[in-house]
Scaffold this motif. Structure first.
Motif, PDB file in Angstrom:
ATOM      1  N   VAL A  31       0.947  -1.281   0.146  1.00 32.90           N
ATOM      2  CA  VAL A  31      -0.111  -0.125   0.054  1.00 32.90           C
ATOM      3  C   VAL A  31       0.888   1.460  -0.043  1.00 32.90           C
ATOM      4  N   LEU A  32       2.204   1.239   0.672  1.00 36.15           N
ATOM      5  CA  LEU A  32       3.108   2.248   0.475  1.00 36.15           C
ATOM      6  C   LEU A  32       3.260   2.565  -0.891  1.00 36.15           C
ATOM      7  N   SER A  33       3.613   1.556  -1.882  1.00 37.02           N
ATOM      8  CA  SER A  33       3.776   1.539  -3.504  1.00 37.02           C
ATOM      9  C   SER A  33       2.852   2.224  -3.917  1.00 37.02           C
ATOM     10  N   GLN A  34       1.661   1.702  -3.508  1.00 34.85           N
ATOM     11  CA  GLN A  34       0.374   2.375  -4.315  1.00 34.85           C
ATOM     12  C   GLN A  34       0.152   3.598  -4.109  1.00 34.85           C
ATOM     13  N   HIS A  35       0.614   4.043  -2.864  1.00 34.42           N
ATOM     14  CA  HIS A  35       0.226   5.603  -2.605  1.00 34.42           C
ATOM     15  C   HIS A  35       1.486   6.426  -3.201  1.00 34.42           C
ATOM     16  N   ALA A  36       2.452   5.626  -3.428  1.00 32.49           N
ATOM     17  CA  ALA A  36       3.660   6.601  -3.996  1.00 32.49           C
ATOM     18  C   ALA A  36       4.515   5.565  -4.687  1.00 32.49           C
ATOM     19  N   PRO A  37       4.263   5.352  -6.119  1.00 38.61           N
ATOM     20  CA  PRO A  37       4.616   4.576  -7.060  1.00 38.61           C
ATOM     21  C   PRO A  37       6.327   4.749  -7.248  1.00 38.61           C
ATOM     22  N   ARG A  38       6.588   6.102  -7.122  1.00 46.71           N
ATOM     23  CA  ARG A  38       7.808   6.540  -7.430  1.00 46.71           C
ATOM     24  C   ARG A  38       8.916   6.483  -6.243  1.00 46.71           C
ATOM     25  N   LEU A  39       8.540   6.431  -5.274  1.00 47.28           N
ATOM     26  CA  LEU A  39       9.138   6.362  -4.004  1.00 47.28           C
ATOM     27  C   LEU A  39      10.012   5.232  -4.090  1.00 47.28           C
ATOM     28  N   ARG A  40      11.459   5.501  -3.978  1.00 49.25           N
ATOM     29  CA  ARG A  40      12.626   4.385  -3.713  1.00 49.25           C
ATOM     30  C   ARG A  40      12.891   4.404  -2.206  1.00 49.25           C
ATOM     31  N   VAL A  41      13.314   3.090  -1.592  1.00 47.38           N
ATOM     32  CA  VAL A  41      13.609   3.163  -0.257  1.00 47.38           C
ATOM     33  C   VAL A  41      14.920   2.397  -0.166  1.00 47.38           C
ATOM     34  N   ASP A  42      15.705   2.841   0.845  1.00 45.07           N
ATOM     35  CA  ASP A  42      17.114   2.113   1.003  1.00 45.07           C
ATOM     36  C   ASP A  42      17.134   0.767   1.820  1.00 45.07           C
ATOM     37  N   ALA A  43      16.339   0.875   2.997  1.00 44.83           N
ATOM     38  CA  ALA A  43      16.096   0.004   3.781  1.00 44.83           C
ATOM     39  C   ALA A  43      14.472  -0.478   4.374  1.00 44.83           C
ATOM     40  N   VAL A  44      14.224  -1.294   4.711  1.00 46.57           N
ATOM     41  CA  VAL A  44      13.113  -1.821   5.274  1.00 46.57           C
ATOM     42  C   VAL A  44      13.515  -2.376   6.655  1.00 46.57           C
ATOM     43  N   LEU A  45      13.118  -1.816   8.057  1.00 46.52           N
ATOM     44  CA  LEU A  45      13.525  -2.383   9.088  1.00 46.52           C
ATOM     45  C   LEU A  45      12.233  -3.063   9.857  1.00 46.52           C
ATOM     46  N   ALA A  46      12.341  -4.470  10.152  1.00 48.09           N
ATOM     47  CA  ALA A  46      11.149  -5.046  11.040  1.00 48.09           C
ATOM     48  C   ALA A  46      11.776  -5.789  11.951  1.00 48.09           C
ATOM     49  N   ASP A  47      10.882  -6.257  12.888  1.00 48.38           N
ATOM     50  CA  ASP A  47      11.205  -7.017  13.940  1.00 48.38           C
ATOM     51  C   ASP A  47      11.017  -8.506  13.511  1.00 48.38           C
ATOM     52  N   ALA A  48      12.158  -9.095  14.030  1.00 48.69           N
ATOM     53  CA  ALA A  48      12.403 -10.430  13.419  1.00 48.69           C
ATOM     54  C   ALA A  48      11.280 -11.434  13.916  1.00 48.69           C
ATOM     55  N   ASP A  49      10.631 -11.027  14.896  1.00 46.20           N
ATOM     56  CA  ASP A  49       9.523 -11.892  15.549  1.00 46.20           C
ATOM     57  C   ASP A  49       8.226 -11.729  14.931  1.00 46.20           C
ATOM     58  N   SER A  50       8.124 -10.482  14.288  1.00 43.64           N
ATOM     59  CA  SER A  50       6.865 -10.199  13.714  1.00 43.64           C
ATOM     60  C   SER A  50       6.731 -10.427  12.147  1.00 43.64           C
ATOM     61  N   VAL A  51       7.753 -11.276  11.677  1.00 43.74           N
ATOM     62  CA  VAL A  51       7.478 -11.475  10.250  1.00 43.74           C
ATOM     63  C   VAL A  51       7.571 -12.837   9.709  1.00 43.74           C
ATOM     64  N   PRO A  52       6.393 -13.297   9.564  1.00 41.46           N
ATOM     65  CA  PRO A  52       6.334 -14.796   9.617  1.00 41.46           C
ATOM     66  C   PRO A  52       6.815 -15.364   8.141  1.00 41.46           C
ATOM     67  N   THR A  53       6.917 -14.506   7.233  1.00 41.87           N
ATOM     68  CA  THR A  53       7.497 -15.159   5.999  1.00 41.87           C
ATOM     69  C   THR A  53       8.538 -14.146   5.299  1.00 41.87           C
ATOM     70  N   PRO A  54       9.666 -14.280   5.864  1.00 39.77           N
ATOM     71  CA  PRO A  54      10.879 -13.426   5.591  1.00 39.77           C
ATOM     72  C   PRO A  54      11.122 -13.297   4.017  1.00 39.77           C
ATOM     73  N   ASP A  55      11.032 -14.113   3.336  1.00 43.23           N
ATOM     74  CA  ASP A  55      11.171 -14.124   2.006  1.00 43.23           C
ATOM     75  C   ASP A  55      10.230 -13.345   1.245  1.00 43.23           C
ATOM     76  N   ARG A  56       8.954 -13.210   1.688  1.00 38.23           N
ATOM     77  CA  ARG A  56       8.143 -12.456   0.953  1.00 38.23           C
ATOM     78  C   ARG A  56       8.391 -10.934   1.235  1.00 38.23           C
ATOM     79  N   LEU A  57       8.616 -10.514   2.714  1.00 40.03           N
ATOM     80  CA  LEU A  57       8.965  -9.206   3.010  1.00 40.03           C
ATOM     81  C   LEU A  57      10.275  -8.664   2.134  1.00 40.03           C
ATOM     82  N   ARG A  58      11.352  -9.637   2.103  1.00 43.18           N
ATOM     83  CA  ARG A  58      12.259  -9.353   1.012  1.00 43.18           C
ATOM     84  C   ARG A  58      12.202  -9.011  -0.206  1.00 43.18           C
ATOM     85  N   ALA A  59      11.092  -9.964  -0.847  1.00 45.40           N
ATOM     86  CA  ALA A  59      10.732  -9.605  -2.240  1.00 45.40           C
ATOM     87  C   ALA A  59      10.041  -8.425  -2.312  1.00 45.40           C
ATOM     88  N   ALA A  60       9.199  -8.059  -1.318  1.00 43.19           N
ATOM     89  CA  ALA A  60       8.205  -6.550  -1.548  1.00 43.19           C
ATOM     90  C   ALA A  60       9.208  -5.550  -1.124  1.00 43.19           C
TER      91      ALA A  60
END
Length: 322
Positions: A250-279
Motif C-alpha cells: 500500500v506504500l507503493s500504491q500511494h507513492a509508486p515513484r518512492l524508492r527506499v534504501d532499507a526496510v526495518l522490521a522486528d524478526a519475530d513479527s515477520v512470519p514469511t521473511p522471503d516475502r518481505l524481502r521480495a516486497a
C-alpha cells in the motif's frame, strides 16, 4: 569536528514517539514532521472550536524530544498531563492548551512549535506536515453485503476504527485535494542524511505524508538514506489482517515513484521473511530483521534496540542484513 547526522522522522502518535526516542540516541539534529489530520479527542475539540492545527501528535513529538535534564523532563510531564473530572477542561492535555494559547498570540504554527521546543529544551525541531489542518477520506470495502462495494469514510478517527478494509486514503484542506506542505518540513527532508517513515497507524499517520504533493516530491528526490520502519502488529481497524509485505504494497500504491534504501522490521513479527524481502526489493530496499520490540510491551518498539538497528543500517553492516 564533523556535523551531527541530520535525521528526519515522519509520522504521528506513539509510532513517531518511538522513532524520535531512538534517533535522539544517534544525533542531536532530529526533526519531526507530524501529521495534522487528527479529528478526535482533545485535538478534535480544539480543532473544531478554534480552527487550529490538531495539537496532540505535535505535543507527543515535543515531549519525546524534550531535554533529558530535570527541567526538560518536568515540562514534558506537564505537556502530557491530562485534566480529569467532567468540566470543560476534562480530557484536554496541558500541552494542547499551551499550544493553542501560543497560536492565538503568535499566529504562526511553525513559530509556535519553535518556541515550544525552546521551552522543553529540544535541540531538534518539530514541524507540521502542513500549516493548515487537513481532512482525510478513505475508500473502504467490506462494509456492505457486497464485499467489493466501495464506501467512502471521512475523518481520521472513523478511518482508524473502521471494521472494513481500507484500500486508499486521500487528504484535502478546505475542499482542495492537493494541500500545501509546510515549507520548513520540505526543506528538512531535502537536507536530511536519514529519513524515517513509520512505524505508526499506516493509513492515518504514515501514508498521509505521501499525499501532500510537495512533501511527496521531497521524499522521492532527497539524497537522504530512506528507511521504512514497519509496525510490530497489525492495527485493529485500518490494517487488521495485514502482513508486513502488505504494508509495503500500500506504500507503493500511494507513492509508486518512492524508492527506499532499507526496510526495518522486528524478526519475530515477520512470519514469511522471503516475502518481505521480495516486497522490499520492489522498492529498491534491503531488509533488516532485528529484535526491536519492547520486552514488556511487545506491540511497542524498544527505542534502544531501534537505535542500534538504525545505526547498523547507516553503517551498512552486512553481517546484520539477512
Amino acid at each position: 569536528m564533523s556535523a551531527p547526522l541530520r535525521a528526519v522522522a515522519l509520522g504521528g502518535g506513539h509510532g513517531l514517539q518511538a522513532t524520535l526516542s531512538a534517533l535522539r540516541q544517534l544525533t542531536t539534529d532530529v526533526t519531526a514532521v507530524v501529521t495534522v489530520a487528527d479529528d478526535g479527542g482533545s485535538s478534535g475539540r480544539l480543532r473544531r472550536e478554534l480552527g487550529m492545527l490538531p495539537p496532540g501528535d505535535l505535543r507527543k513529538a515535543l515531549a519525546a524530544l524534550a531535554d533529558s535534564d530535570a527541567d526538560g523532563q518536568l515540562w514534558a510531564t506537564v505537556f502530557e498531563h491530562r485534566f480529569g473530572g467532567s468540566g470543560a477542561l476534562a480530557g484536554h492535555a496541558v500541552g494542547n492548551l499551551l499550544l493553542a494559547g501560543l497560536l492565538e498570540v503568535l499566529g504562526d504554527p511553525v513559530e509556535v512549535l519553535d518556541h515550544a521546543c525552546r521551552l522543553l529544551g529540544v535541540q531538534g525541531r518539530v514541524l507540521p506536515m502542513s500549516t493548515v489542518p487537513l481532512d482525510m477520506a478513505a475508500d473502504v470495502v467490506g462494509l456492505d453485503s457486497d464485499p467489493d462495494a466501495i464506501r467512502t469514510i471521512r475523518g481520521q478517527v472513523a478511518i482508524a476504527s473502521t471494521p472494513g478494509r481500507v484500500k486508499q486514503v486521500r487528504l484535502h484542506a478546505n475542499g482542495v485535494e492537493e494541500p500545501a506542505a509546510c515549507p520548513q518540513a520540505v526543506e528538512a527532508v531535502l537536507g536530511a542524511d536519514l529519513v524515517l517513515l513509520g512505524p505508526g497507524s499506516w493509513f492515518t499517520s504514515v501514508l498521509p505524508h505521501l499525499l501532500v504533493p510537495e512533501l511527496h516530491e521531497a521524499l522521492v528526490s532527497t539524497t537522504a538514506r530512506r528507511v521504512v520502519v514497519l509496525n510490530l502488529v497489525p492495527q485493529p481497524g485500518e490494517t487488521a489482517g495485514f502482513s508486513p509485505e502488505q504494508h509495503l504494497a500500500v506504500l507503493s500504491q500511494h507513492a509508486p515513484r518512492l524508492r527506499v534504501d532499507a526496510v526495518l522490521a522486528d524478526a519475530d513479527s515477520v512470519p514469511t521473511p522471503d516475502r518481505l524481502r521480495a516486497a522490499a526489493a520492489d522498492l529498491g530496499a534491503q531488509t533488516l530483521l532485528d529484535k526491536i520490540a519492547a520486552p514488556a510491551v511487545p506491540e511497542r518498539h524498544d527505542p534502544e534496540a531501534l537505535a542500534a538497528s538504525l545505526r547498523a543500517a547507516l553503517e551498512r553492516r552486512t553481517d546484520r542484513w539477512r
